[in-house]
Design an enzyme around this catalytic site. Structure first.
Site, PDB file in Angstrom:
ATOM      1  N   GLU A  49     144.757  63.359 119.494  1.00  0.00           N
ATOM      2  CA  GLU A  49     144.463  64.047 118.229  1.00  0.00           C
ATOM      3  C   GLU A  49     143.026  64.546 118.154  1.00  0.00           C
ATOM      4  O   GLU A  49     142.394  64.510 117.097  1.00  0.00           O
ATOM      5  CB  GLU A  49     144.812  63.161 117.025  1.00  0.00           C
ATOM      6  N   HIS A 272     143.779  55.024 113.098  1.00  0.00           N
ATOM      7  CA  HIS A 272     144.305  54.108 114.112  1.00  0.00           C
ATOM      8  C   HIS A 272     143.182  53.211 114.606  1.00  0.00           C
ATOM      9  O   HIS A 272     142.006  53.598 114.569  1.00  0.00           O
ATOM     10  CB  HIS A 272     144.879  54.871 115.309  1.00  0.00           C
TER      11      HIS A 272
END
Length: 408
Positions: A49, A272
């Site tokens: 990402e 995360h």
């Protein structure tokens, strides 16, 4: 690498959640990630990402002294988001884009535009060839009604096949990434069973971090708390997996995860948690057996379960293909009727049946529906073919697995 010497490899894996204009405090977090990577000086960094190439370029400029070798994998409309930084020379790279990755009309999710892929970099350390894979699979969004499960299973199968067929010349295989699957999900069991990869969390001698190795936790200020209500401790969806080939042995000495906010800061690196593994690689005195993990009888049940879920997705895709095809035909019939009415008017067989404005708007609507329905019909046709192909591959794999015991 000679004799009984041991090679230590420190690996860092993180989904950075760096969506331009959308991710909160993105630039600040990316600078923080770069600072920490400089301080720690890992051997391999696997990131997901990183959607902005500018963010990658900034990281590359900052980390160039410690990590002189890097690669950014480009695919899809806005990119794969995958990149690798290494202290060791990258000998070769390869990208495989998954054949299915969500739906273009699910704009609120956006996975289809991201070009989800698996990237491979090949490096050589002290004479040991490493195939290093980084990937990011389709998100789940709703566990109770997971409309994307068939697509994610296709991705897991293609990932497993890609690793099996590209790692034959390697000594060690490493896979890091956001797999968007819980440890007991069928996709993880399929991936690990079909490739023989070991889970660093399960194999680690020492662990430090979030309980159960969770990488999406309620204590992180960026996570969506309502999605984690069924999981008070969080969920583990980010992994470092590995296996040795030929005459080597790989052991995970230590595994760590971050635990929310970065040290001394009020924000975490991402929504995360990062996963950090310390691996020890050594040469065996005798070459390891070439027996594949596919010999395990339990794998038959895993492949069967995965094939069943793919079959469910296939039937849903066939229904969608039929519905969009029928809609396209109806729109075409409406256009033909309008054309017939216009020809009749021009031939003097009757007057204008509708007001011109309404007639024109109806024609534009029919053209719009025809184009949209045709596009969706083509998309679902491709989806059907990809699901059929995966189901057929799984069927052949099952046949081989079921015949294997009689060969011994």
């Amino acid at each position: 690498m000679e004799g009984d010497s041991t090679l230590q490899l420190r690996v860092f894996d993180l989904n950075c959640w760096a969506i331009r204009y959308l991710s909160k405090r993105r630039q600040e977090r990316m600078r923080l990630i770069g600072d920490v990577l400089l301080q720690e000086c890992f051997d391999l960094i696997l990131l997901q990402e990183v959607w902005s190439e500018q963010d990658y370029s900034d990281l590359k400029a900052k980390l160039g002294g410690c990590y002189p070798f890097s690669h950014y994998f480009r695919s899809g409309v806005i990119g794969s988001g995958l990149c690798v930084f290494s202290r060791f020379t990258i000998l070769d790279t390869l990208l495989y884009q998954y054949s299915l990755n969500g739906y273009p009309y699910m704009l609120q999710h956006g996975d289809w535009f991201c070009g989800k892929s698996v990237g491979l970099v090949i490096i050589k350390i002290s004479g040991v060839i490493f195939n290093v894979y980084v990937t990011h699979l389709h998100a789940e969004y709703c566990r109770e009604k997971d409309a994307y499960l068939p697509h994610r299973l296709v991705q897991a199968w293609e990932l497993a096949q890609f690793i099996r067929h590209t790692s034959k010349a390697a000594d060690v295989v490493l896979l890091g990434g956001d797999l968007n699957m819980h440890p007991d999900d069928v996709g993880i069991r399929l991936l690990r069973g079909w490739t023989g990869l070991q889970d660093a969390f399960a194999e680690a001698k020492h662990f430090e971090g979030c309980k159960d190795g969770c990488t999406l936790i309620p204590n992180n200020c960026f996570t969506i708390k309502t999605e984690l209500l069924p999981f008070p401790l969080g969920i583990r969806i980010d992994y470092i997996l590995y296996k040795a080939i030929s005459s080597f042995v790989v052991k995970c000495e230590e595994l760590k995860t971050t635990t929310g906010s970065a040290p001394g800061r009020d924000i975490p690196f991402s929504d995360h948690e990062a996963v950090m593994a310390t691996l020890h690689i050594r040469r065996q005195r005798e070459a390891a057996s070439a027996t594949l993990s596919t010999a395990e009888p339990a794998l038959v049940d895993v492949v069967t379960e995965a094939r069943t879920e793919v079959g469910v997705g296939l039937r849903a895709a066939q229904r969608q293909r039929y519905s969009t095809g029928r809609l396209a035909v109806l729109a075409l019939l409406l256009l033909l009727l309008q054309a017939a009415a216009v020809l009749g008017t021009l031939a003097g067989l009757g007057g204008q049946p509708f007001p011109k404005l309404s007639f024109s708007l109806l024609a534009f609507l029919a053209v719009g529906i025809l184009l949209l329905a045709t596009g969706l019909h083509l998309f679902h046709t491709i989806e059907v073919k990809m699901l059929q192909g995966t189901e057929e591959q799984m069927r052949m794999a099952l046949r081989v697995l079921q015949e294997q015991p009689s060969d011994g």
